[in-house]
Scaffold this active site. Structure first.
Site: not given
Ligand code: VJV
Ligand code: ZN
Ligand code: CA
Length: 394
Positions: A147
């Site tokens: 990403h």
């Molecule tokens: O969906 C998102 C972005 C948000 C804003 C931030 N919040 C936490 C979640 C919604 C819109 N981000 C995704 C990013 C996924 C990245 C995937 C990476 C790869 O596998 O493709 C390559 C290495 C997302 N989904 C879930 C989470 N973020 C998430 C983040 C956290 C969390 C739980 C879920 C961050 C910190 C903590 N918990 C404590």
């Molecule tokens: Zn992924």
């Protein structure tokens, strides 16, 4: 009896930096670098290091990162204070982040720049071994951070090691096929190479704009719409729904990658093996088993091209380790099938509660997720991709 045998006339290399695994994004952040340690311990328990060239890689230099990333971004990445240190009143806060750094997805943690340059170092090292033909398959489980943008962090990714690896490959190979089986869309790699026909990008992913990150990668997103742009038609996207099975995925994968291999005629493959497409992943939505995920690696290998294999996502560490250890064995293609029972001496053994490399869906989670992919829709996807490929050829 399982005997690891070094394949004749054929070299697999394993690129890793054990320092990377000591970093963490924060206690409860889903991205856990120690899954790399778990993977390595399983790979070692099966005796696989004897059948590969093993490299402890160095961190990438600033200049190496600068081949893709903007200097102001790298400078900030190198100097931004970790989030738990007090900020002055001019400091950034997560609601006004610079370069999308800080906040919950891409936190500023201790040793962040080292972690990023180590991840990039493994992928660049792997690409160099493929370039100088010292390896036929080079494995970099510490990479795959698809990403990251030129001057922006995104979705747990800060430095796009894949783009840096592919830039290396382009020095020695005319055409690179990038394949991404992470459950998320490989947006950063697609964007980086959108204006060239020397890289074709293909991503398979869960697609549900507004509900699933990053929300891009629709079926008709095939690169620039301007026909004068050489990159037109060179982005392939395979948007999927929850619960896809091994059988459906294999059918799609072989049909699409087989056709691309015939029409585009790549000279090398870069395969991102994000393990969040496995059943039971903390963030993923699919029903793939370790066997189904590994079948993609086996199919790519069967095409007989040099290949780099990157890691990527994967948020249930025991399953990440299972998949990547199995895929390492596929790269080596030991003479006998890898035994399902995890070797007794494996450290971290308590993580593999069912003691098998290939748990059933029922062992992974009581009730598998409902499959929302119809055969009709999968056929439409294949048709669309085949249509796109009529514009591509050498
Ligand atoms: O969906 C998102 C972005 C948000 C804003 C931030 N919040 C936490 C979640 C919604 C819109 N981000 C995704 C990013 C996924 C990245 C995937 C990476 C790869 O596998 O493709 C390559 C290495 C997302 N989904 C879930 C989470 N973020 C998430 C983040 C956290 C969390 C739980 C879920 C961050 C910190 C903590 N918990 C404590
Ligand atoms: Zn992924
Ligand atoms: Ca993907």
């Amino acid at each position: 009896e399982y005997n690891i045998v070094r394949p004749k006339g054929y070299t697999v290399s394993y690129h890793a930096n054990p320092e990377m695994e000591k970093h963490h994004f924060g206690q409860t952040h889903p991205m856990k670098p120690w899954r790399l340690t778990l993977t390595k311990s399983l790979v070692s328990a099966y005796g696989m290091p004897f059948a590969m060239d093993n490299y402890n890689t160095r961190a990438a230099t600033y200049e190496e990162l600068n081949a893709f990333h903007a200097s102001d971004y790298l400078d900030y990445l190198a100097t931004a204070p970790p989030e738990d240190t007090p900020r002055d009143y001019e400091g950034n806060n997560p609601s006004d982040p610079k370069f999308n750094l800080g906040g919950s997805d891409c936190p500023l943690f201790h040793g962040l720049y080292d972690y990023c340059s180590m991840s990039a170092g493994t992928s660049i090292d792997a690409a160099r071994k493929i370039c100088c033909q010292q390896s036929d398959i080079a494995i970099a489980w510490g990479g795959g951070l698809h990403h990251a943008k030129r001057r922006e962090a995104s979705g747990f990714c800060y430095i796009n090691d894949i783009v840096l690896g592919i830039l290396q490959l382009l020095r020695c190979y005319p055409r690179v096929l990038y394949i991404d089986i992470d459950v998320h869309h490989g947006d950063g790699v697609e964007e980086a190479f959108k204006s060239t026909d020397r890289v074709m990008t293909v991503s398979f992913h869960k697609y549900q704009p507004d509900y699933f990150f990053p929300g891009t990668g629709a079926l008709d997103d095939n690169g620039p719409k301007d026909e004068q742009n050489p990159g037109a038609h060179h982005a392939i996207n395979v948007p999927l729904n929850d619960g896809i099975t091994d059988e459906q995925y294999a059918m799609l994968f072989e049909s699409i990658i087989g056709k691309i291999n015939e029409t585009y005629r790549p000279s090398v493959i870069a395969l991102q093996c994000g393990a969040d497409s496995l059943a039971g992943d903390r963030l993923g939505r699919f029903n793939l088993r370790v066997q189904g995920h590994g079948a993609c690696v086996a199919y790519c290998k069967s095409l007989g091209l040099p290949m780099i294999i990157f890691g990527g996502g994967g948020y249930t560490p025991r399953n990440v380790a299972r998949a990547w250890a199995y895929e390492t064995s596929i790269a080596i293609a030991s003479q006998n099938k890898i035994p399902d029972i995890i070797p007794l001496h494996a450290p971290w053994r308590e993580h593999f509660i069912h003691e098998t490399l290939f748990p059933t869906l029922e062992q992974i989670f009581g009730e598998p997720r409902a499959n929302r992919n119809t055969q009709k829709r999968l056929n439409e996807i294949i048709m669309h991709v085949h249509e796109q490929l009529r514009f591509v050829g050498h």
